[in-house]
Write a protein that holds these residues in place. Structure first.
Motif, PDB file in Angstrom:
ATOM      1  N   ASN A  69       0.868  -1.178   0.000  1.00 35.37           N
ATOM      2  CA  ASN A  69       0.000   0.000   0.000  1.00 35.37           C
ATOM      3  C   ASN A  69       0.905   1.228   0.000  1.00 35.37           C
ATOM      4  O   ASN A  69       1.651   1.472   0.956  1.00 35.37           O
ATOM      5  CB  ASN A  69      -0.907  -0.014   1.236  1.00 35.37           C
ATOM      6  CG  ASN A  69      -1.889   1.135   1.267  1.00 35.37           C
ATOM      7  OD1 ASN A  69      -1.584   2.247   0.851  1.00 35.37           O
ATOM      8  ND2 ASN A  69      -3.076   0.881   1.783  1.00 35.37           N
ATOM      9  N   HIS A  71       0.034   4.500  -0.242  1.00 30.17           N
ATOM     10  CA  HIS A  71      -0.692   5.685   0.228  1.00 30.17           C
ATOM     11  C   HIS A  71      -0.883   6.711  -0.892  1.00 30.17           C
ATOM     12  O   HIS A  71       0.037   7.088  -1.594  1.00 30.17           O
ATOM     13  CB  HIS A  71      -0.015   6.371   1.412  1.00 30.17           C
ATOM     14  CG  HIS A  71      -0.987   7.207   2.216  1.00 30.17           C
ATOM     15  ND1 HIS A  71      -1.506   8.402   1.754  1.00 30.17           N
ATOM     16  CD2 HIS A  71      -1.540   7.013   3.442  1.00 30.17           C
ATOM     17  CE1 HIS A  71      -2.333   8.907   2.663  1.00 30.17           C
ATOM     18  NE2 HIS A  71      -2.374   8.075   3.692  1.00 30.17           N
ATOM     19  N   TYR A  72      -2.110   7.149  -1.001  1.00 37.56           N
ATOM     20  CA  TYR A  72      -2.455   8.093  -2.066  1.00 37.56           C
ATOM     21  C   TYR A  72      -1.751   9.441  -1.871  1.00 37.56           C
ATOM     22  O   TYR A  72      -1.342   9.806  -0.768  1.00 37.56           O
ATOM     23  CB  TYR A  72      -3.972   8.289  -2.137  1.00 37.56           C
ATOM     24  CG  TYR A  72      -4.589   8.914  -0.901  1.00 37.56           C
ATOM     25  CD1 TYR A  72      -4.665  10.295  -0.764  1.00 37.56           C
ATOM     26  CD2 TYR A  72      -5.104   8.123   0.125  1.00 37.56           C
ATOM     27  CE1 TYR A  72      -5.230  10.886   0.359  1.00 37.56           C
ATOM     28  CE2 TYR A  72      -5.671   8.697   1.238  1.00 37.56           C
ATOM     29  CZ  TYR A  72      -5.730  10.076   1.360  1.00 37.56           C
ATOM     30  OH  TYR A  72      -6.285  10.644   2.483  1.00 37.56           O
ATOM     31  N   GLU A 111      -3.817   1.943  -3.220  1.00 34.76           N
ATOM     32  CA  GLU A 111      -3.811   3.404  -3.034  1.00 34.76           C
ATOM     33  C   GLU A 111      -2.831   4.115  -3.964  1.00 34.76           C
ATOM     34  O   GLU A 111      -2.291   5.159  -3.607  1.00 34.76           O
ATOM     35  CB  GLU A 111      -3.527   3.783  -1.574  1.00 34.76           C
ATOM     36  CG  GLU A 111      -4.659   3.471  -0.625  1.00 34.76           C
ATOM     37  CD  GLU A 111      -4.514   4.118   0.740  1.00 34.76           C
ATOM     38  OE1 GLU A 111      -3.953   5.231   0.837  1.00 34.76           O
ATOM     39  OE2 GLU A 111      -4.954   3.489   1.718  1.00 34.76           O
ATOM     40  N   HIS A 211      -8.174  -4.204  -1.547  1.00 40.17           N
ATOM     41  CA  HIS A 211      -8.007  -3.259  -0.437  1.00 40.17           C
ATOM     42  C   HIS A 211      -9.358  -3.139   0.249  1.00 40.17           C
ATOM     43  O   HIS A 211     -10.298  -2.585  -0.317  1.00 40.17           O
ATOM     44  CB  HIS A 211      -7.540  -1.895  -0.953  1.00 40.17           C
ATOM     45  CG  HIS A 211      -7.189  -0.937   0.144  1.00 40.17           C
ATOM     46  ND1 HIS A 211      -6.928   0.395  -0.087  1.00 40.17           N
ATOM     47  CD2 HIS A 211      -7.046  -1.113   1.479  1.00 40.17           C
ATOM     48  CE1 HIS A 211      -6.642   0.996   1.050  1.00 40.17           C
ATOM     49  NE2 HIS A 211      -6.713   0.099   2.023  1.00 40.17           N
TER      50      HIS A 211
END
Length: 324
Positions: A69, A71-72, A111, A211
């Motif tokens: 992941n 993270h955006y 993400e 997710h």
């Protein structure tokens, strides 16, 4: 005489004050002991869930799978926060170094989004940057954002794998409706998938990238039930399956049992995978890799890496070696 009466009249008040003080002291001691216990537990968790072992080299005859992941990136926010555009500029090199160090053949990302509001994914900073940093990789589970949600891409080495098919479904009452909201009306969440054949021969397999909701237990459960129904049909048809991603679930939770009942095996992830972007390891793994029809030959590994003092994201990758 009047002084004696005054002292006598005050003595109960003084007694009450002394009793209250003793209670306060006892409570403070208990709170202090509880705090000390919590600190000890946190320290024990930090030691137990930190993995200092180096990631071994992959064998030539194994398929190395990873999930991360990333993270955006919030393009709407200014400032210097870790998830802002400025934060992305600080952490992108660390992310590139981390992903390259995995030496994976196929990687499921979550993400991977440059969020500006809405669903437009035509300018994805992390995807473009990592494809530029990783020669020999291409992105599957992507397409025109209007018809294919592309924020959970699956990167693969073109010298090891050949892309055969790809698709998606949303965790909602209408799984085939793109960007449909989850079962309780929360933000859209989905599974992306891609099918590959090993270059040089070998059986086809499907990698499913997921997710799950972190807040709502009912959303996680119903999403897992939908995944299980979809994968049961794929597994029963003889296709080998790998499921990888951020499940927001600990080993043994109901979500994991639902997926296991569908035929997936989840090797125990030995260390924390979520670390608050600070290297703080308080929870066991919430990111997992499951498989059906393939055998694990090494791992899972959790390389807890930062580069130049910078954490690449708030999750650690999970790596699993499989017999292709």
């Amino acid at each position: 005489m009047r002084g004696l009466l005054l002292r006598a009249s005050l003595s109960p008040v003084a007694g009450i004050g002394e009793a209250a003080l003793r209670i306060v002291r006892a409570v403070m001691k208990a709170l202090g002991a509880l705090l000390a216990l919590l600190v000890l537990v946190a320290c024990a968790q930090q030691i137990r869930l930190s993995d200092g072992a180096p990631l071994p080299e992959p064998h030539a005859d194994t398929l190395r799978v990873a999930t991360l992941n990333v993270h955006y990136i919030d393009l709407r926010s200014g400032g210097e926060g870790p998830w802002s555009l400025a934060g992305w500029e600080r952490r992108k090199a660390a992310l590139g170094d981390t992903v390259a160090a995995l030496k994976a053949d196929v990687i499921a990302f979550q993400e991977m989004e440059s969020f500006r509001g809405g669903d437009d994914d035509s300018d994805n900073l992390a995807r473009s940057y990592l494809l530029g940093r990783l020669p020999g990789f291409e992105a599957a589970a992507t397409g025109d954002w209007r018809s294919f949600p592309s924020t959970q891409p699956i990167f693969y080495r073109t010298d090891r794998l050949r892309l055969e098919d790809q698709g998606w479904f949303f965790f909602s009452e209408t799984p085939e409706v793109i960007y449909s909201r989850t079962f309780d009306g929360s933000w859209p969440a989905f599974a992306s998938w891609a099918e590959f054949t090993p270059v040089g021969g070998g059986q086809r397999f499907r990698l499913v990238n997921v997710h799950l909701e972190y807040r709502s237990a009912s959303n996680r459960r119903r999403s897992a039930e939908l995944i299980a129904r979809r994968l049961t049909a794929v597994i029963d048809a003889g296709t080998r399956v790998i499921l990888a991603g951020d499940l927001n679930a600990l080993r043994g939770w109901r979500v994991m049992r639902i997926l296991q009942d569908a035929g997936l095996r989840f090797p125990r992830v030995p260390a924390a995978t979520y670390h608050l972007n600070r290297g703080v390891h308080l929870l066991p793994a919430i990111d997992h890799i499951g498989h059906a029809g393939l055998d694990a030959t090494g791992g899972p590994y959790v390389p807890q890496m930062r580069h130049g003092g910078v954490w690449p994201t708030d999750h650690h990758p999970v790596v699993l070696d499989l017999a292709p």
